[in-house]
Structure formats: C-alpha cells, structure tokens
Enzyme design. Structure first.
Site, PDB file in Angstrom:
ATOM      1  N   CYS A 194     -37.330 -32.573  14.439  1.00 12.98           N
ATOM      2  CA  CYS A 194     -38.669 -31.976  14.401  1.00 12.98           C
ATOM      3  C   CYS A 194     -38.919 -31.274  15.718  1.00 12.98           C
ATOM      4  O   CYS A 194     -39.260 -31.917  16.720  1.00 12.98           O
ATOM      5  CB  CYS A 194     -39.748 -33.014  14.125  1.00 12.98           C
ATOM      6  SG  CYS A 194     -41.375 -32.239  13.835  1.00 12.98           S
ATOM      7  N   TYR A 239     -46.086 -22.675  11.800  1.00 10.02           N
ATOM      8  CA  TYR A 239     -47.151 -23.485  12.376  1.00 10.02           C
ATOM      9  C   TYR A 239     -48.479 -22.731  12.460  1.00 10.02           C
ATOM     10  O   TYR A 239     -48.528 -21.503  12.387  1.00 10.02           O
ATOM     11  CB  TYR A 239     -46.769 -23.952  13.787  1.00 10.02           C
ATOM     12  CG  TYR A 239     -45.377 -24.512  13.907  1.00 10.02           C
ATOM     13  CD1 TYR A 239     -44.917 -25.491  13.032  1.00 10.02           C
ATOM     14  CD2 TYR A 239     -44.514 -24.047  14.902  1.00 10.02           C
ATOM     15  CE1 TYR A 239     -43.635 -25.992  13.144  1.00 10.02           C
ATOM     16  CE2 TYR A 239     -43.233 -24.546  15.022  1.00 10.02           C
ATOM     17  CZ  TYR A 239     -42.786 -25.521  14.135  1.00 10.02           C
ATOM     18  OH  TYR A 239     -41.515 -26.006  14.247  1.00 10.02           O
ATOM     19  N   CYS A 243     -38.395 -23.723  13.322  1.00 12.29           N
ATOM     20  CA  CYS A 243     -38.884 -24.934  12.649  1.00 12.29           C
ATOM     21  C   CYS A 243     -37.773 -25.428  11.742  1.00 12.29           C
ATOM     22  O   CYS A 243     -37.244 -24.650  10.935  1.00 12.29           O
ATOM     23  CB  CYS A 243     -40.128 -24.626  11.827  1.00 12.29           C
ATOM     24  SG  CYS A 243     -40.658 -25.983  10.751  1.00 12.29           S
ATOM     25  N   VAL A 244     -37.422 -26.696  11.855  1.00 11.06           N
ATOM     26  CA  VAL A 244     -36.323 -27.224  11.048  1.00 11.06           C
ATOM     27  C   VAL A 244     -36.747 -27.566   9.620  1.00 11.06           C
ATOM     28  O   VAL A 244     -35.911 -27.923   8.796  1.00 11.06           O
ATOM     29  CB  VAL A 244     -35.695 -28.473  11.709  1.00 11.06           C
ATOM     30  CG1 VAL A 244     -34.972 -28.084  12.982  1.00 11.06           C
ATOM     31  CG2 VAL A 244     -36.752 -29.530  11.994  1.00 11.06           C
TER      32      VAL A 244
END
EC number: 5.2.1.1
Length: 250
Positions: free
Chosen positions: A80, A137, A198-199
């Site tokens: 994360c 995000y 972002c994973v």
C-alpha cells in the site's frame, strides 16, 4: 533442482490487485527462467482510502509481518503505497526497519519491500529527475504523494488525481482507460510516467501501450514493487511482458 521462492504480501483487506499484478509478472518470468514462485498474503483492515483509515491500517502491519514470517517467506512486500506516504516524509525507511525487526524477533529474518520505497528506488534506477503521475486518490492524498516523491529528490511536473475514495472501486477501474487519461498530461521534459502510483489501481495491461505511444519509460507502483522483490531475492529482474523490468519497460 528448480529453486522455489515464497513471496509474502502485506495487503489492505480491500486490495485485490497486488495479488493479481505481481504474480502475473513473476509468472511471465517463469516462462523464460527456471525459478518458481508461490504467493502468500496477510491482510490489514481498510475499505476507504482516507488518512484516518490508512493510519489505523498501518498499525496492523507489524502483526501481518509476524504472520508471514511464520510461513518463512523469502521476501515480504508491504502493498500500500499511500499508507506509507501519508505517514510522513521518508516513512518507508522507518516501516521497512520496523517490519524487518518483527521478522528477526520471530526467528526468521526476512527482506522487506514497501511499494512506496520500491517506487522511489525504481524511479532512481530509471534515472528520473522529473516525472508525472496518475493516482486514484483524493487530491489531498495525491498532494502528499507528490510531496513525498519530491522530498526524495524527484520533481513531479504534473499529477492526475482521479479522486476515488472507495478502494474496491479503485480496483474496478479499467486499466485501458489510462490510454486516454495520460493524454491530459504535458510530458515535455518528463523522464518517466508513473501510470499508476497506486498498487490497487490496475495498469499492467496498459503500460506497454502507453510507452509505445508517448516514447518515454512508463512504470507503476506494482512494477517497481516486483522489481524490488526480485532484487531482494537476488534473481534477474526479467519477464516476458515487455522485456526487462525498469529497463524501458517491465
């Protein structure tokens, strides 16, 4: 005799992408090189990508490290990126030390990779001085990611924040949408494009196509995490998906 490795991942409870994209790259490598890999996860509770939930989730990571250490994994990845970067500048170094100490105390010292640290290291391997990024995000968290990266000495020219707070909705994004989204960025004087910082946001299917179109190296947090895991294992970072990891592709 074929060498077998156990890949451990510390994963947000609502993350479903790291357990698909990272194995996909390792599986592609298995088609050209002899090593074999199995994948093992421990989960931290998180549903909404907010500062509060991320901080609460991060506190659970030490317990996850112990659980994976019980399985004697050969490398452990904290999957994360924003959880680490939202905790303050340079926190990936603190997290990696803390997680490693837990594995030592549990009697099976294990190399640790954080996706946040892996992205920074991967960008440095690519020689990036200035980048642009795409994130799912909310804008305040994206700004924290930008600040974190810039504190590591890499300029972020532009960032796109898709502003998706629900983590499962992030995972549901069509990676091929990135083929249009990235065109909102001015890539003049940009060394590397991070198609997904972002994973949880899928990007693997789009990376090669974007790179072919824009003509600069394109990577993602998941690609960098896989590359760093291979480095920690001491194996050649190569797959059949686009050639060599972090050498103009992945």
């Amino acid at each position: 005799m074929t060498k077998k490795y156990r890949i451990g991942q510390i994963v947000p409870s609502s993350n479903v992408t790291m357990e698909t994209e990272i194995p996909a790259i390792f599986r592609a490598r298995e088609t050209v090189l002899p090593e074999r890999f199995t994948f093992h996860s421990s989960r931290m509770r998180m549903k909404k990508v907010t500062q509060e939930e991320l901080a609460a989730m991060d506190a659970m990571s030490l317990k996850c490290a112990i659980e994976l250490s019980d399985a004697h994994v050969d490398v452990m990845g904290y999957a994360c990126l924003v959880a680490i970067m939202s905790m303050g500048r340079g926190y990936h170094c603190v997290s990696e030390v803390n997680l490693h100490q837990e594995t030592i105390a549990n009697g099976f010292p294990t190399p640790i990779v954080t996706s946040a640290g892996a992205l920074i290291n991967g960008l440095k391997v690519l020689g990036a001085k200035q980048i642009s990024i795409i994130t799912p995000y909310m804008r305040p968290l994206t700004d924290k990611v930008v600040d974190y990266i810039e504190h590591q000495g890499i300029k972020v020219k532009e960032s796109i924040a898709l502003e998706i707070p629900d983590n499962l909705e992030v995972a549901a994004q069509n990676p091929l949408n990135l083929l249009e989204i990235y065109k909102q960025l001015d890539l003049t004087d940009v060394d590397v494009l991070v198609a997904s910082a972002c994973v949880q946001m899928p990007s693997l299917e789009a990376i090669d196509q974007i790179q072919a179109e824009c003509g600069i190296p394109v990577t993602s947090a998941a690609v960098c995490t896989t590359y760093e895991m291979m480095k920690k294992l001491g194996i050649e970072a190569k797959s059949t998906i686009g050639g060599e990891l972090l050498n103009g592709s992945y």
